[in-house]
Design a protein around this motif. Structure first.
Motif, PDB file in Angstrom:
ATOM      1  N   GLY A  45      40.484 -25.514  40.921  1.00  0.00           N
ATOM      2  CA  GLY A  45      39.637 -26.321  40.507  1.00  0.00           C
ATOM      3  C   GLY A  45      39.978 -27.758  41.094  1.00  0.00           C
ATOM      4  O   GLY A  45      40.801 -27.988  41.882  1.00  0.00           O
ATOM      5  N   LYS A  46      39.271 -29.004  40.389  1.00  0.00           N
ATOM      6  CA  LYS A  46      39.358 -30.157  40.551  1.00  0.00           C
ATOM      7  C   LYS A  46      40.627 -30.488  39.581  1.00  0.00           C
ATOM      8  O   LYS A  46      40.612 -30.882  38.294  1.00  0.00           O
ATOM      9  CB  LYS A  46      38.181 -31.208  40.329  1.00  0.00           C
ATOM     10  N   SER A  47      41.804 -30.502  39.974  1.00  0.00           N
ATOM     11  CA  SER A  47      43.172 -30.870  39.248  1.00  0.00           C
ATOM     12  C   SER A  47      43.921 -31.859  39.682  1.00  0.00           C
ATOM     13  O   SER A  47      45.102 -32.047  39.401  1.00  0.00           O
ATOM     14  CB  SER A  47      43.880 -29.351  39.345  1.00  0.00           C
ATOM     15  N   ASN A  48      43.382 -32.887  40.361  1.00  0.00           N
ATOM     16  CA  ASN A  48      44.098 -34.015  40.831  1.00  0.00           C
ATOM     17  C   ASN A  48      44.637 -34.905  39.741  1.00  0.00           C
ATOM     18  O   ASN A  48      45.597 -35.813  40.050  1.00  0.00           O
ATOM     19  CB  ASN A  48      43.299 -34.820  41.814  1.00  0.00           C
ATOM     20  N   GLU A  49      44.132 -34.665  38.378  1.00  0.00           N
ATOM     21  CA  GLU A  49      45.180 -35.378  37.541  1.00  0.00           C
ATOM     22  C   GLU A  49      46.447 -34.794  37.328  1.00  0.00           C
ATOM     23  O   GLU A  49      47.380 -35.342  36.658  1.00  0.00           O
ATOM     24  CB  GLU A  49      44.160 -35.477  36.113  1.00  0.00           C
ATOM     25  N   HIS A  50      46.545 -33.530  37.969  1.00  0.00           N
ATOM     26  CA  HIS A  50      48.085 -33.077  37.724  1.00  0.00           C
ATOM     27  C   HIS A  50      48.771 -32.913  39.164  1.00  0.00           C
ATOM     28  O   HIS A  50      49.795 -32.529  39.236  1.00  0.00           O
ATOM     29  CB  HIS A  50      47.987 -31.530  37.267  1.00  0.00           C
ATOM     30  N   LEU A  51      48.113 -33.643  39.924  1.00  0.00           N
ATOM     31  CA  LEU A  51      49.036 -33.547  41.417  1.00  0.00           C
ATOM     32  C   LEU A  51      50.212 -34.286  41.223  1.00  0.00           C
ATOM     33  O   LEU A  51      50.614 -35.325  40.644  1.00  0.00           O
ATOM     34  CB  LEU A  51      48.111 -34.311  42.499  1.00  0.00           C
TER      35      LEU A  51
ATOM     36  N   GLY B 244      18.612 -12.802  45.659  1.00  0.00           N
ATOM     37  CA  GLY B 244      17.367 -12.728  44.751  1.00  0.00           C
ATOM     38  C   GLY B 244      17.685 -12.699  43.237  1.00  0.00           C
ATOM     39  O   GLY B 244      16.735 -12.619  42.566  1.00  0.00           O
ATOM     40  N   PHE B 245      18.882 -13.360  42.849  1.00  0.00           N
ATOM     41  CA  PHE B 245      18.812 -13.459  41.348  1.00  0.00           C
ATOM     42  C   PHE B 245      18.119 -14.726  40.979  1.00  0.00           C
ATOM     43  O   PHE B 245      17.987 -15.623  41.779  1.00  0.00           O
ATOM     44  CB  PHE B 245      20.375 -13.574  41.056  1.00  0.00           C
ATOM     45  N   LYS B 246      18.024 -15.068  39.678  1.00  0.00           N
ATOM     46  CA  LYS B 246      17.215 -16.228  39.049  1.00  0.00           C
ATOM     47  C   LYS B 246      18.035 -17.133  38.096  1.00  0.00           C
ATOM     48  O   LYS B 246      17.956 -18.095  37.950  1.00  0.00           O
ATOM     49  CB  LYS B 246      16.003 -15.495  38.480  1.00  0.00           C
ATOM     50  N   LYS B 247      19.223 -16.418  37.617  1.00  0.00           N
ATOM     51  CA  LYS B 247      19.870 -17.106  36.560  1.00  0.00           C
ATOM     52  C   LYS B 247      21.456 -17.154  37.192  1.00  0.00           C
ATOM     53  O   LYS B 247      22.068 -16.060  37.432  1.00  0.00           O
ATOM     54  CB  LYS B 247      19.774 -16.646  35.483  1.00  0.00           C
ATOM     55  N   LEU B 248      22.128 -18.116  36.920  1.00  0.00           N
ATOM     56  CA  LEU B 248      23.475 -18.529  37.341  1.00  0.00           C
ATOM     57  C   LEU B 248      24.138 -19.227  36.251  1.00  0.00           C
ATOM     58  O   LEU B 248      23.546 -20.268  35.613  1.00  0.00           O
ATOM     59  CB  LEU B 248      23.517 -19.289  38.639  1.00  0.00           C
ATOM     60  N   LEU B 249      25.540 -18.808  35.799  1.00  0.00           N
ATOM     61  CA  LEU B 249      26.010 -19.546  34.712  1.00  0.00           C
ATOM     62  C   LEU B 249      27.501 -19.952  35.442  1.00  0.00           C
ATOM     63  O   LEU B 249      28.241 -19.164  35.946  1.00  0.00           O
ATOM     64  CB  LEU B 249      26.558 -18.619  33.451  1.00  0.00           C
ATOM     65  N   LEU B 250      27.735 -21.448  35.379  1.00  0.00           N
ATOM     66  CA  LEU B 250      28.989 -21.846  35.797  1.00  0.00           C
ATOM     67  C   LEU B 250      29.979 -21.675  34.622  1.00  0.00           C
ATOM     68  O   LEU B 250      29.761 -22.623  33.541  1.00  0.00           O
ATOM     69  CB  LEU B 250      29.017 -23.207  36.155  1.00  0.00           C
ATOM     70  N   PHE B 251      30.938 -20.839  34.669  1.00  0.00           N
ATOM     71  CA  PHE B 251      31.573 -20.603  33.469  1.00  0.00           C
ATOM     72  C   PHE B 251      32.979 -21.109  33.644  1.00  0.00           C
ATOM     73  O   PHE B 251      33.841 -20.790  34.303  1.00  0.00           O
ATOM     74  CB  PHE B 251      31.805 -18.963  33.100  1.00  0.00           C
ATOM     75  N   ASN B 252      33.463 -22.398  32.884  1.00  0.00           N
ATOM     76  CA  ASN B 252      34.601 -23.221  33.310  1.00  0.00           C
ATOM     77  C   ASN B 252      35.711 -23.076  32.145  1.00  0.00           C
ATOM     78  O   ASN B 252      35.154 -23.237  31.053  1.00  0.00           O
ATOM     79  CB  ASN B 252      33.996 -24.656  33.268  1.00  0.00           C
ATOM     80  N   THR B 253      36.866 -23.034  32.683  1.00  0.00           N
ATOM     81  CA  THR B 253      37.858 -23.096  31.792  1.00  0.00           C
ATOM     82  C   THR B 253      38.838 -24.095  31.981  1.00  0.00           C
ATOM     83  O   THR B 253      40.105 -24.030  31.738  1.00  0.00           O
ATOM     84  CB  THR B 253      38.636 -21.595  31.735  1.00  0.00           C
ATOM     85  N   HIS B 254      38.566 -25.149  32.819  1.00  0.00           N
ATOM     86  CA  HIS B 254      39.549 -26.370  33.179  1.00  0.00           C
ATOM     87  C   HIS B 254      38.785 -27.332  32.573  1.00  0.00           C
ATOM     88  O   HIS B 254      37.659 -27.789  33.444  1.00  0.00           O
ATOM     89  CB  HIS B 254      39.756 -26.109  34.661  1.00  0.00           C
ATOM     90  N   GLY B 255      39.593 -28.201  32.016  1.00  0.00           N
ATOM     91  CA  GLY B 255      38.830 -29.717  31.697  1.00  0.00           C
ATOM     92  C   GLY B 255      38.506 -30.522  32.671  1.00  0.00           C
ATOM     93  O   GLY B 255      37.557 -31.315  32.844  1.00  0.00           O
ATOM     94  N   GLY B 256      39.399 -30.580  33.669  1.00  0.00           N
ATOM     95  CA  GLY B 256      38.934 -31.396  34.878  1.00  0.00           C
ATOM     96  C   GLY B 256      37.916 -31.022  35.620  1.00  0.00           C
ATOM     97  O   GLY B 256      37.523 -31.845  36.347  1.00  0.00           O
TER      98      GLY B 256
ATOM     99  N   GLY C  73      38.144 -21.683  37.455  1.00  0.00           N
ATOM    100  CA  GLY C  73      39.483 -22.049  36.563  1.00  0.00           C
ATOM    101  C   GLY C  73      40.320 -23.103  37.536  1.00  0.00           C
ATOM    102  O   GLY C  73      39.650 -24.171  37.888  1.00  0.00           O
ATOM    103  N   ALA C  74      41.613 -22.817  37.430  1.00  0.00           N
ATOM    104  CA  ALA C  74      42.575 -23.861  37.937  1.00  0.00           C
ATOM    105  C   ALA C  74      43.846 -23.177  38.154  1.00  0.00           C
ATOM    106  O   ALA C  74      44.132 -22.316  37.717  1.00  0.00           O
ATOM    107  CB  ALA C  74      42.625 -25.170  37.384  1.00  0.00           C
ATOM    108  N   VAL C  75      44.720 -23.849  39.403  1.00  0.00           N
ATOM    109  CA  VAL C  75      45.971 -23.301  39.430  1.00  0.00           C
ATOM    110  C   VAL C  75      46.731 -24.718  39.319  1.00  0.00           C
ATOM    111  O   VAL C  75      46.467 -25.813  40.257  1.00  0.00           O
ATOM    112  CB  VAL C  75      46.288 -22.815  40.992  1.00  0.00           C
ATOM    113  N   GLU C  76      47.215 -24.918  38.203  1.00  0.00           N
ATOM    114  CA  GLU C  76      47.878 -26.363  37.953  1.00  0.00           C
ATOM    115  C   GLU C  76      48.845 -26.251  36.843  1.00  0.00           C
ATOM    116  O   GLU C  76      48.986 -25.229  36.058  1.00  0.00           O
ATOM    117  CB  GLU C  76      46.851 -27.352  37.469  1.00  0.00           C
ATOM    118  N   GLN C  77      49.703 -27.286  36.781  1.00  0.00           N
ATOM    119  CA  GLN C  77      50.943 -26.942  35.894  1.00  0.00           C
ATOM    120  C   GLN C  77      50.434 -26.992  34.429  1.00  0.00           C
ATOM    121  O   GLN C  77      49.582 -27.707  34.189  1.00  0.00           O
ATOM    122  CB  GLN C  77      52.181 -28.182  36.074  1.00  0.00           C
ATOM    123  N   HIS C  78      51.036 -26.333  33.596  1.00  0.00           N
ATOM    124  CA  HIS C  78      50.809 -26.198  32.195  1.00  0.00           C
ATOM    125  C   HIS C  78      52.221 -26.415  31.603  1.00  0.00           C
ATOM    126  O   HIS C  78      52.633 -25.595  30.499  1.00  0.00           O
ATOM    127  CB  HIS C  78      50.249 -24.820  31.875  1.00  0.00           C
TER     128      HIS C  78
END
Length: 271
Positions: free
Chosen positions: A81-87, A115-127, A38-43
């Motif tokens: 997250g990568k939130s430098n557009e809000h810095l 030992g796992f075989k599958k990974l999901l990167l679940f993203n909720t920040h557009g940046g 996710g992210a910690v950024e101004q909304h």
């Protein structure tokens, strides 16, 4: 009692609640591990800076209620997250691209070594979007894991919002405000909700995101820190939006869990 780690998703699908021995004995071949990012950024003046991470956790918690018999496990969210557009806007806590890449890769290697075989990167920040698309392939090459990247399907809610909101409501507008009103309503200061849309009325081929795109930071496109109409948000809309998004999410997670790269070429015949 710490209520943060209560509820079905944490009792049944939260990987860190298990012991090392428990995890060692899990069936790995058909398991899917989800890493929320996710992210910690101004909304804007009305929403918490934790908005994106709240949405990740809330959607997954709801989805897990419908996936009780699937071998799917959720890791703690990466809240930054990568939130430098809000810095420069107060409360934004951003990682650099290289730092986020390194953190995601380190965690992926750890998932592989468990030992796992599958990974999901679940993203909720557009940046994070472009970086995680790239990282999914890098992790595949580095670890051999089958890697998925998913943004929750906000297009599922388009019938509930205007065309203007669909095109320009990308940050802190009607959708995110409605979702947070549903997920954590006491953190919303609705009386401070603004309305602001970027002025692209004379540009039909340039967009804030997508294939025809120009680079921007938040101060380029907004005076309030948002893009959208937060005043149209309601808790009732948030509940409907959550249900629509989670319905698609559940279907997608099931497909990922049963997907196999080995099936992609099996029907090829060399003529």
């Amino acid at each position: 009692m710490n209520k943060r780690y209560s509820g079905f998703a944490f009792e049944e699908n939260f990987l860190p609640r298990l012991s090392s021995v428990d995890i060692e004995h899990l069936s790995k071949e058909d398991a899917l591990v989800i890493l929320p990012i996710g992210a910690v950024e101004q909304h804007g003046p009305h929403l918490p800076v934790y908005t994106d991470t709240l949405i990740a956790e809330g959607l997954l918690e709801e989805a897990m209620l419908q996936l009780q018999h699937e071998n799917i496990w959720v890791l703690p969210a990466i809240p930054y997250g990568k939130s430098n557009e809000h810095l420069g806007l107060s409360g934004t806590m951003s990682l650099s691209a290289s730092t986020l890449q390194a953190v995601v890769m380190d965690l992926a290697i750890s998932v592989c070594k468990s030992g796992f075989k599958k990974l999901l990167l679940f993203n909720t920040h557009g940046g994070n979007h472009d970086l995680l698309n790239m990282m999914a392939r890098e992790i595949r090459i580095e670890t051999g894991l089958m890697v998925f990247r998913l943004n929750p399907g906000f297009e599922a809610v388009n019938r509930l919002i205007s065309q203007q909101e669909q095109r320009f409501g990308i940050h802190g507008g009607e959708v995110e405000t409605s979702l947070i009103m549903e997920l954590k309503g006491d953190w919303v200061q609705f009386d401070k909700s603004p309305t602001e849309f970027v002025n692209l009325s004379n540009n039909h081929h340039l967009h804030l995101k997508g294939n025809s795109y120009f680079a921007w930071v938040m101060n380029d496109i907004s005076n309030t820190g948002i893009a959208g109409d937060a005043r149209q948000a309601t808790k009732e809309k948030g509940k409907m939006m959550k249900e629509l998004i989670v319905s698609e999410l559940v279907k997608t997670l099931k497909e990922m869990k049963h997907f196999s790269l080995g099936d992609l070429k099996k029907d090829y015949v060399n003529k």
